[in-house]
Every structure is written in C-alpha cells, then in structure tokens.
Write an enzyme that holds these catalytic residues in place. Structure first.
Site, short mmCIF file in Angstrom:
data_model
loop_
_atom_site.label_atom_id
_atom_site.label_comp_id
_atom_site.label_asym_id
_atom_site.label_seq_id
_atom_site.Cartn_x
_atom_site.Cartn_y
_atom_site.Cartn_z
N TYR A 148 -1.67 10.62 8.80
CA TYR A 148 -0.40 10.33 8.12
C TYR A 148 -0.34 10.89 6.69
O TYR A 148 0.49 10.46 5.90
CB TYR A 148 -0.20 8.81 8.06
N LEU A 149 -1.23 11.82 6.35
CA LEU A 149 -1.36 12.22 4.95
C LEU A 149 -0.12 12.90 4.38
O LEU A 149 0.32 12.58 3.29
CB LEU A 149 -2.57 13.15 4.77
N GLN A 167 0.84 -1.21 0.00
CA GLN A 167 0.00 0.00 0.00
C GLN A 167 0.87 1.25 0.00
O GLN A 167 1.09 1.86 1.06
CB GLN A 167 -0.90 0.02 1.24
N ASP A 201 -10.05 7.30 6.39
CA ASP A 201 -9.21 6.29 7.02
C ASP A 201 -7.79 6.82 7.24
O ASP A 201 -7.23 7.48 6.36
CB ASP A 201 -9.18 5.06 6.09
N GLU A 236 -10.76 8.89 11.23
CA GLU A 236 -10.09 7.82 11.95
C GLU A 236 -8.69 8.30 12.29
O GLU A 236 -7.79 8.33 11.45
CB GLU A 236 -9.98 6.54 11.11
#
Ligand code: MG
Length: 565
Positions: free
Chosen positions: A204-205, A168, A200, A242
């Site tokens: 961490y984007l 991923q 989701d 989340e």
C-alpha cells in the site's frame, strides 16, 4: 553465512509478552535476554521481534512515534544493543519490524504538518484531500472499525489518507524524501546489528488515482530503492515482505531478486486448515502447484499462526464460510476477515493435528516461523478485545503470573490464560520440559531434525498423487539428499500405494527413529498410517553399510543362532 534465511527457523515474539525482569508487568529486553538460552535450546535460529519502537500503542506498536527510540517500557537502547550481542553469541539472527506504510498521528512529521500546514517541510509526507471522493476504488482493510480511508483533520481542515486505523496516517511514498527517510532508519538499525527487516504492509506504499492503490509499480520501485540501499550498506541482511496477497502478487515482491528476500506464503496457510477438516489434500496441492517460480535466492516464509487474526482474505467466499463454520463457530472468535485464535484452540487441542500441522510447517518449501507459546500449545482468550487474546504472557511456570512477572497481577499488560485446559497452572514451559512426550519436546525434536537436512530449506518439491486423496505426499530433494514426507489428513487409519518406481533399488529410512523399511523394489509401495499422522523418510541409495549389514546377518544365520530364537 550467505542465504542464512533459507535454513533458518524463525521465532516470532513480542518483547512485552516474554519475560518481565523489572517487575512492572510488561516484558522487557532485560527479561528477553534471560530467556535466550531457552530459545537456543528450543533450536530456533532467528527471532522476529514485533514492534518495540516508541509508540502511543493504539495499534500495538504498529503506530510509530519515533523510529529511533525504544519504547521505555521495554528498556533502553543499551538493553537492545545487549540483546543483539547476546543473540549473536548464540548464532541467533534478529529481524525487526519496519512499519513503513504509516506512522502514528503523534509522530512529529504529522504533528509538524498539522501545526504548520502546507508550510511544513513534512506536509508532503502525507496525503491530503478536501473531499473523501479521491481514490474511490480503494477498499477499507479494517472494515470492522474503519468506515473510510479518509479522516478529517480539523486543524488544517483537510482529510488525510490512511489504509489502517485513522490514528495511523499513511506516509506518501510517491515522495522521494519519504523514501530516503526510511533508508536512514535502515542504516541506523543495521549498524546496531539487526540482521533483517520485516517490511510491514508494503502493498500500500504508493497511491495513484484510478487504481486500487495496491501493488502499484511505483510501490515496487520504492522497495527496489530500499533494497539497493540495504545491499550497498550491508552484507547478508534481509527484507521480509508482509504482503497479504494472492501468490502471483506476493511473488512480485521478490522482484528480480532486487526487492525482498522473503515473503509470507499467505494463501497456503488457510488451505492447510481447510485440507485437514475436509480430509482432502487438494486445497493444499492446488495452491502449491500454482505458486509462481521465485528467484533462486528468494524464499517463502511459512507460518501456521501469528500475532494477527488467522486471515481469510486470500480465500474464496465459500472457503471463508467453511473456515468460519469449522474453526470459529462463536462470532467472538472472528475479527475483520479472519479468526482470532491460537493454534492449539483452533484445532481443539488435538495433539495429533498439532503434530501434523507442524510437520507441514517444517517440511514445506520455505522457512518456518513459530509463534511464541505455540511450541507449548498455549491457549487464547477471545474475551480480550481486538487481537489481544493471542498476545497474552508467555507461560513459564505454575508460579504467580505464569512465571512471567513478579508484578502485582493487576499490573500485567494482559492477564495470563487461566482456563482449566490452557491455564498456566498446568500448561507451562517448566512442566512441559519435564515430560519427555510433551509438545515442547516434540517441537525440539522437529527443529533438530530439520537442521540435519538441507532439502527442507533449499530443496525442490514434488507432490505425489496416490489414489487416496486423504494422503498428502511429497518429495523434497537437494543435491543427493531426498526426503519423502507423508501426511494422513484423515481422522481414520488409511492405507495407500505410492509409486516410487523412480527410486527402485533404494532403501527408505524413517528419519526420527532411523528404522530401515523394506527396499523399494516393485513399482508400488504400500503404506499404512494411523489417523492424523505423518512420516518423514530419507530415500537412500543402498550403500556399503547395507552390504556389511547383510554380510553380518548372513553370518549370524549361518551359525544358526537366529533360528533358535
Ligand atoms: Mg518490565
């Protein structure tokens, strides 16, 4: 209705686990549509669907192949549109997953990038490096399976960045084109009619050298951009964040009412379980009293269990050891930093504990989420890998495959639970519906009751502090309505005094049975409670009805009928 999410009860489920209509062993949208009456009857008002987009399913659909396509195993786009329509008919809202942090390595953005290298227009959708030295301060989340956040890509001879599984690759949200691509996806599904998006893994984007790469300001700006877009295109649609973080970090994801409408109260959940084992309210009240104030239109999302392991990231090392010792003695029950068990087995199928846990879920500030199957007390299978043990087929009846599917049993996506305690032969919806005192019927009663009182979804919360710290007591209040909730966390019967002097002259009425308790007249009110039990009372002003009651009672006494009994 505006702010519908505040009064909602959300049901979390995976389409593949619910009901298989086409007999291929995998639940599908056609099957789910057939079971909507069950959900409506249960009383839920929103469905949160786990990922159903096209995916190679290396991470249960969180590895997305195509944001615009439905996994053919679950049905067609037409089926999905019908599902949304059928939900609307029943006043059930739909919330879908928007996995924005990463895509599958099979997604054409990543495939194009590795085929064409730096010439690809999607090259900058991802984060590349010649070495693994970059972002050294960033922790590895799935530390059971991944050793590094970097994985070598031989075609382009570079490492790519990923916070989750190596299949991923993370999207680079520092790139505005990526951010805009997500807006298009929001528009597409919003127009189909979904009411909300669960964002989701959003802490961490974005990335920035020298940081932990979590909760960055840049990341918040990306979410603000999406929210602005959502509000400009639609009305009454929501984002659910989340962010498995400490309360002050999670609260950042509400922004100034310009990021997410809802966010999970992750730190509360393990502390509910700690409080019950320790028979002490403090772990719960301490975390609740330290919750930051959130914007008025925002709302916490509450849960006891979900499709993931019971995460113990937001506890101290000592608390984690305690949770493992008390709730996961067998190492098979553990995964990453958590416990992979369903609610009922987690508390050894103790009905009283399940009830008080749900009483907290349904009366604490926020919107409750029920994980599918927990309403009937479904079990798990720790011998299945990863988190599959808590993702087994819904148990509808004692028939073949738990009534979930008419497929060959070998064909099922996962075997149903078959052990003697939780096996579908006895534990199933059909049986539970027939038993008036079943957990399922208890849950229906809880849901119906919650809907009658706005305080639960919208009210203020004040914790009372009786000397007996095995007692968790709190008042939820909204406008004129006041609800007193009490939980006995102990496995012993308890008595205690509550100072309810501010309500002198009021009466208290037990909510489920409508029994009227003695008036609040003195400063201290003595309660006695059974082990692991709860009370919900409405605190009411003594009103005209009382006077009528009193008058008729005195009339009865006057005729002497009472004395002769
Ligand atoms: Mg099917």
């Amino acid at each position: 209705m505006k702010h519908w999410y505040k009064d909602a009860v959300i049901y979390e489920m995976h389409v593949k686990s619910f009901f298989d209509k086409n007999k291929d062993g995998i639940g599908d949208f056609k099957g789910l549509i057939e079971k909507l009456d069950y959900l409506q009857n249960l009383g839920i008002t929103a469905i949160w669907l786990l990922p159903f987009f096209a995916s190679p399913l290396k991470d249960d659909g969180y590895d997305i192949l195509d944001y615009y396509a439905i996994n053919p195993e679950y049905g067609t786009l037409r089926d999905f549109k019908k599902f949304v329509r059928e939900c609307k008919k029943r006043n059930i809202k739909t919330i879908i997953e928007l996995v924005v942090n990463h895509v599958s390595d099979q997604h054409f953005w990543f495939q194009d990038a590795i085929r064409n290298g730096e010439q690809s227009k999607y090259w900058n959708y991802f984060i590349w490096s010649d070495t693994q030295e970059k972002f050294k301060d960033t922790r590895v989340i799935f530390n059971d399976t991944e050793k590094s956040n970097w994985t070598w890509q031989p075609d382009v001879k570079k490492f790519y960045w990923h916070r989750f599984f190596s299949c991923q690759p993370d999207l680079d949200h520092n790139n505005p084109r990526v951010v805009r691509s997500i807006n298009k996806i929001i528009k597409y599904w919003g127009e189909i009619g979904v009411d909300g998006f669960r964002l989701d893994a959003i802490p961490y984007l974005c990335v920035k050298e020298g940081t932990s790469n979590e909760n960055l300001e840049e990341t918040h700006n990306v979410i603000k951009n999406w929210r602005k877009y959502l509000d400009s295109e639609f009305e009454n649609k929501i984002f659910l964040a989340e962010a498995n973080k400490w309360p002050h970090d999670v609260a950042q994801y509400f922004g100034n009412d310009d990021e997410c409408h809802m966010a999970y109260n992750f730190p509360l959940m393990p502390r509910i379980f700690i409080s019950i084992r320790k028979e002490n309210r403090n772990p719960i009240t301490e975390i609740m009293e330290n919750l930051p104030k959130i914007p008025e239109n925002c709302q916490w999302a509450l849960f006891l269990r979900n499709h993931d392991e019971l995460t113990l990231e937001m506890v101290t090392d000592e608390e984690r050891d305690y949770m493992y010792k008390e709730y996961a003695k067998d190492p098979k029950m553990r995964l990453n930093l958590g416990i992979r068990r369903r609610l009922a087995p987690l508390v050894e199928n103790d009905r009283r504990i399940i009830e008080i846990l749900n009483s907290i879920l349904f009366s604490f500030p926020g919107t409750p989420i029920i994980y599918y199957g927990d309403e009937i007390g479904m079990g798990d299978n720790v011998y299945l890998g990863d988190r599959n043990g808590v993702r087994t087929p819904m148990q509808w009846s004692p028939d073949r495959n738990a009534g979930f599917s008419l497929a060959n049993p070998n064909q099922l996506y996962l075997p149903p639970i078959m052990d003697p305690i939780y096996g579908y032969q006895s534990l199933n919806v059909e049986n539970r519906e027939k038993q008036p005192a079943s957990l399922l019927n208890f849950m229906k009663k809880m849901l119906a009751t919650r809907k009658k009182y706005k305080s639960f979804g919208r009210g203020t919360t004040e914790f009372l502090k009786p000397k007996n710290n095995k007692i968790l007591a709190y008042i939820r209040a909204y406008e004129e309505e006041k609800i007193l909730c009490i939980v006995n966390l102990a496995k012993t019967a308890e008595f205690f005094e509550l100072d309810l002097s501010t309500f002198n002259g009021h009466k208290i009425v037990e909510i489920f049975g409508q029994s009227i308790f003695p008036k609040l007249e003195q400063q201290k009110y003595v309660f006695m409670m059974q082990p692991h039990s709860f009370f919900w009372f409405e605190i009411k002003k003594s009103d005209i009805d009382d006077k009528i009651n009193l008058l008729s009672q005195s009339a009865v006494s006057a005729t002497g009928q009472m004395q002769n009994k």
